[in-house]
Enzyme design. Structure first.
Site, PDB file in Angstrom:
ATOM      1  N   CYS A   2      21.950  37.646  28.115  1.00  0.00           N
ATOM      2  CA  CYS A   2      22.431  38.873  28.735  1.00  0.00           C
ATOM      3  C   CYS A   2      23.028  38.549  30.103  1.00  0.00           C
ATOM      4  CB  CYS A   2      21.360  39.944  28.916  1.00  0.00           C
ATOM      5  SG  CYS A   2      20.697  40.543  27.378  1.00  0.00           S
ATOM      6  N   ARG A  27      26.555  34.387  27.929  1.00  0.00           N
ATOM      7  CA  ARG A  27      25.125  34.716  27.949  1.00  0.00           C
ATOM      8  C   ARG A  27      24.721  35.631  26.791  1.00  0.00           C
ATOM      9  NH1 ARG A  27      23.236  33.340  33.073  1.00  0.00           N
ATOM     10  NH2 ARG A  27      21.344  34.543  32.783  1.00  0.00           N
ATOM     11  N   TRP A  74      22.608  40.100  24.691  1.00  0.00           N
ATOM     12  CA  TRP A  74      22.074  39.288  23.599  1.00  0.00           C
ATOM     13  C   TRP A  74      20.798  40.006  23.171  1.00  0.00           C
ATOM     14  CZ3 TRP A  74      17.672  36.555  22.186  1.00  0.00           C
ATOM     15  CH2 TRP A  74      17.846  35.677  21.101  1.00  0.00           C
ATOM     16  N   ASN A  98      18.426  41.831  32.364  1.00  0.00           N
ATOM     17  CA  ASN A  98      18.394  40.544  31.663  1.00  0.00           C
ATOM     18  C   ASN A  98      16.945  40.070  31.706  1.00  0.00           C
ATOM     19  OD1 ASN A  98      19.287  37.227  32.847  1.00  0.00           O
ATOM     20  ND2 ASN A  98      18.729  37.853  30.809  1.00  0.00           N
ATOM     21  N   GLY A  99      16.379  39.743  30.539  1.00  0.00           N
ATOM     22  CA  GLY A  99      14.985  39.295  30.512  1.00  0.00           C
ATOM     23  C   GLY A  99      14.197  40.114  29.512  1.00  0.00           C
ATOM     24  N   GLU A 477      21.608  15.960  16.216  1.00  0.00           N
ATOM     25  CA  GLU A 477      22.580  16.734  17.003  1.00  0.00           C
ATOM     26  C   GLU A 477      23.803  17.087  16.152  1.00  0.00           C
ATOM     27  OE1 GLU A 477      22.904  18.431  19.542  1.00  0.00           O
ATOM     28  OE2 GLU A 477      25.011  18.392  20.130  1.00  0.00           O
ATOM     29  N   LYS A 481      24.993  20.853  15.569  1.00  0.00           N
ATOM     30  CA  LYS A 481      26.344  21.308  15.907  1.00  0.00           C
ATOM     31  C   LYS A 481      26.994  21.981  14.702  1.00  0.00           C
ATOM     32  CE  LYS A 481      26.619  21.284  19.206  1.00  0.00           C
ATOM     33  NZ  LYS A 481      26.005  21.060  20.469  1.00  0.00           N
ATOM     34  N   GLU A 484      25.340  25.366  13.967  1.00  0.00           N
ATOM     35  CA  GLU A 484      25.651  26.354  15.017  1.00  0.00           C
ATOM     36  C   GLU A 484      27.046  26.949  14.849  1.00  0.00           C
ATOM     37  OE1 GLU A 484      23.820  25.392  19.347  1.00  0.00           O
ATOM     38  OE2 GLU A 484      25.116  23.836  18.587  1.00  0.00           O
ATOM     39  N   HIS A 500      10.822  10.018   1.426  1.00  0.00           N
ATOM     40  CA  HIS A 500       9.554  10.741   1.549  1.00  0.00           C
ATOM     41  C   HIS A 500       9.739  12.240   1.352  1.00  0.00           C
ATOM     42  CE1 HIS A 500       7.523   7.100   2.689  1.00  0.00           C
ATOM     43  NE2 HIS A 500       8.468   6.857   3.591  1.00  0.00           N
ATOM     44  N   LYS A 600      24.375  30.984  25.299  1.00  0.00           N
ATOM     45  CA  LYS A 600      24.383  29.683  25.944  1.00  0.00           C
ATOM     46  C   LYS A 600      23.204  29.478  26.881  1.00  0.00           C
ATOM     47  CE  LYS A 600      27.498  26.335  27.562  1.00  0.00           C
ATOM     48  NZ  LYS A 600      27.188  25.574  26.352  1.00  0.00           N
TER      49      LYS A 600
HETATM   50  C1  G6P Z   1      20.901  27.148  23.736  1.00  0.00           C
HETATM   51  C2  G6P Z   1      22.322  26.625  23.732  1.00  0.00           C
HETATM   52  C3  G6P Z   1      22.305  25.128  23.458  1.00  0.00           C
HETATM   53  C4  G6P Z   1      21.434  24.419  24.468  1.00  0.00           C
HETATM   54  C5  G6P Z   1      20.019  25.016  24.518  1.00  0.00           C
HETATM   55  C6  G6P Z   1      19.242  24.489  25.709  1.00  0.00           C
HETATM   56  O1  G6P Z   1      20.334  27.058  22.487  1.00  0.00           O
HETATM   57  O2  G6P Z   1      23.090  27.294  22.746  1.00  0.00           O
HETATM   58  O3  G6P Z   1      23.624  24.624  23.541  1.00  0.00           O
HETATM   59  O4  G6P Z   1      21.332  23.071  24.140  1.00  0.00           O
HETATM   60  O5  G6P Z   1      20.102  26.431  24.681  1.00  0.00           O
HETATM   61  O6  G6P Z   1      19.862  24.947  26.863  1.00  0.00           O
HETATM   62  P1  G6P Z   1      19.818  24.205  28.247  1.00  0.00           P
HETATM   63  O7  G6P Z   1      20.674  25.056  29.153  1.00  0.00           O
HETATM   64  O8  G6P Z   1      18.385  24.212  28.697  1.00  0.00           O
HETATM   65  O9  G6P Z   1      20.349  22.845  28.070  1.00  0.00           O
END
Ligand code: G6P
Length: 605
Positions: A2, A27, A74, A98-99, A477, A481, A484, A500, A600
């Site tokens: 947010c 956000r 969000w 926000n929160g 990762e 990616k 996501e 396994h 994000k």
């Molecule tokens: C969210 C973002 C990711 C990020 C993660 C941790 O899930 O979409 O891209 O890696 O948060 O965020 P940070 O700001 O702590 O790296």
């Protein structure tokens, strides 16, 4: 999570509010809304979806007020809808938040029983009603907000407006970020100082418990005891370059291609030996154990670095997912422990909770942070800026590379300081790091091959990513990616673990991305790949020339990375995977910069 924005000026603020929201959209983008005061009364406009939808409503309905608050959501409580959009209102008052208000259920029952007509499913809506109730008891807006703050549990940042005080914006910070600022045109509040670019040159970082009173030309900040305080000022960069796509179709692509520049900047800032160890809160010789804590992509950077710290510096290193670590019973801290908290945003709620816990235990803490004015940067014992620049795409790319590069340099540095390495090995690792801008540029050259591979993923329902050793976290990762951005179900596995369990997933045509580079583990990885190829997996190898040659007989495709020192192979291997995730999403027609359900900056737990 947010974004909140507020403005008070000598002219209508609606366009400024919308522009501020665009910069905060990373956000959250489930819905957006504004509230202004016009002719003495509050007016609210909201729209479901991206800020662009709200901008259309604002453009047609022209809200005229010179003061307003705005929000991009969000969703946490209640699904995205106009009814659940912020601002939330009670008689005379509007609030954006926000929160999370943790005791909202009890407060909601109490307010409803007292006759308040709460309309939404959100936790936020109790806030304006509490403010209205406190004002009905004869309080000023400021006192009403203070009393409300004492009633709420949780972590939040709030911006509020009241009809009775039509020239003042109020901002309250309790655990979530909030800055306030005065510029030539007016006064502002925002979740992130970058949203104020072009409006002000500096901003005040509120601290927990602070209440800001923002006027057109004047700002007063009071702490939780009501004393007027001067808070830290931060510079606000001018310009809109972070919003500019620079000729690319999407921010994610722009940020992928920004990585050579980031690598060069990291070399400039932290090049040579001994620079990064100066940032450590303990002398390298005293470190006996490193614990790295992070979430999401940052966690995978930590997982690669674990191997670097152990193999180069000979220091035991553990990695922890912040949301788990914060609640796990732990043995008492021991001398020689160093905690490294890794976060692009520096505002991730779980990571910050771990920081608090570690500080209480007396463990020295180092933050690796991209946003230098963030809470983690401020509250860790020391911090290293990642210098990736503003990252706009929700899927992290260049911040991840920056994390890896800084961690790699830190591992080399500590290894050197502790004399745990042969000097020639230190030097070859360093040389490889110096070469990274060129190596990354070379690795990004095969975009058309990646695009062709992405086409084969267009109708895939799932994909596997497999690797060993330091490449294993890169497989994780790569899978993250892909899921996501493209919503393809993707999982990363340690190649040795396939038999396994995960091998049961393999059938004729299952897409598998195998990371295979020259080195001690190549033959072992090769055997595992052959086992799944024999069961019908469609293998694409991502690797250097040696890796690709060794698997040519079973692979249907290959993405070549430049030959490089084994130490930096994880950094280079992730580049084609970023491009793969990008192109897979684009080919599926998805919003690659704003994937569904994600945000994000994850400021709630
Ligand atoms: C969210 C973002 C990711 C990020 C993660 C941790 O899930 O979409 O891209 O890696 O948060 O965020 P940070 O700001 O702590 O790296």
């Amino acid at each position: 999570m947010c974004g909140i924005f507020g403005a008070v000026a000598g002219a209508p603020v609606a366009d400024t509010l919308v522009e501020g929201l665009r910069r905060l959209e990373y956000r959250g983008y489930d819905s957006a809304g504004v509230a202004t005061i016009e002719s003495g009364g509050l007016r609210r406009l909201c729209a479901v979806g991206r800020v662009g939808s709200l901008a259309e409503r604002v453009a047609t309905e022209h809200p005229a007020g010179n003061i307003g608050i705005a929000h991009t959501r969000w969703a946490t409580h209640g699904k995205p809808s106009e009814r659940n959009s912020h601002p939330h209102m009670a008689p005379g008052v509007a609030v954006v938040h926000n929160g999370i208000v943790e005791n909202h259920r009890a407060l909601r029952s109490e307010l409803s029983a007292a006759g308040c007509a709460l309309r939404s499913d959100t936790d936020t809506e109790v806030i304006p009603w509490l403010v209205a109730r406190n004002m009905a008891a004869g309080n000023s807006v400021e006192d009403a907000l203070r009393t409300t703050d004492r009633t709420l549990e949780g972590s939040y940042a709030v911006a509020a407006l009241h009809e009775r005080d039509p020239d003042t914006l109020y901002g309250l910070r309790r655990g979530s970020p909030l800055v306030a600022a005065i510029g030539p045109q007016g006064g502002y509040l925002a979740s992130d100082a970058n949203a104020l670019a072009g409006l002000v040159t500096q901003a005040v970082c509120l601290e927990d418990g602070d209440l800001a009173e923002v006027h057109r030309d004047r700002l007063v900040v009071r702490d939780a005891e009501g004393a007027t305080v001067d808070r830290r000022l931060i510079a606000v960069e001018h310009g809109t370059s972070s919003l500019d796509l620079g000729g690319h179709a999407h921010y994610m692509l722009k940020e992928i291609y920004d990585q050579p520049r980031v690598a060069a900047l990291i070399n400039d800032c932290y090049g040579g030996i001994g620079v990064l160890s100066n940032f450590l809160p303990v002398a390298p010789a005293h470190i006996r154990r490193i614990t790295m804590i992070a979430c999401g992509t940052s966690f995978y950077a930590a997982s690669v670095a674990k191997r670097w710290f152990e193999s180069l510096a000979g220091i035991r290193a553990d990695v922890e997912i912040a949301s788990e670590y914060r609640y796990r019973p732990l043995p008492p801290a021991e001398p020689g422990e160093l905690a490294i908290l890794i976060s692009q945003s520096g505002e991730t709620a779980d990571t910050l909770a771990c920081l608090k816990r570690l500080k209480e235990a007396g463990t020295p803490t180092l933050g690796l942070v991209n946003v230098v004015h963030s809470t983690l940067a401020r509250e860790a014992d020391s911090f290293v800026p990642l210098h990736a620049g503003v990252e706009n795409g929700v899927a992290s790319t260049k911040a991840f590379i920056a994390q890896l590069l800084v961690l790699a340099r830190l591992a080399v540095d500590i290894a050197d300081r502790r004399r745990g390495l042969r000097q020639d090995h230190v030097l070859s690792c360093l040389r490889a790091l110096e070469q990274m801008p060129n190596t990354i540029t070379a690795a990004l050259h095969n975009e058309s091959a990646v695009q062709a591979l992405a086409e084969t993923f267009r109708d895939a329902r799932s994909a596997l990513f497999v690797a060993r050793g330091p490449l294993f976290p890169i497989a994780l990762e790569g899978a993250l990616k892909l899921k996501e951005t493209s919503y393809i179900h993707a999982e990363g596995f340690a190649a040795g673990e396939l038999k396994h369990g995960p091998i049961a997933l393999v059938e004729d045509g299952t897409p598998v991305v195998a990371l295979a580079c020259s080195g001690d583990l190549l033959d072992k990885t090769g055997s595992n790949i052959r086992e799944i190829a024999a069961r019908g997996a469609r293998i694409t190898v991502v690797g250097d020339r040696g890796g690709i040659l060794s698997l040519m007989d079973v692979a249907v495709g290959a993405l070549t990375i430049p030959n490089c020192e084994e130490f930096v192979q994880p950094i280079v291997s992730v580049l084609p995977l970023q491009l793969l995730a990008y192109h897979a999403a684009v080919q599926r027609g998805l919003d690659v910069d704003r994937p569904r359900n994600l945000a994000k900056s994850v400021t709630v737990e």
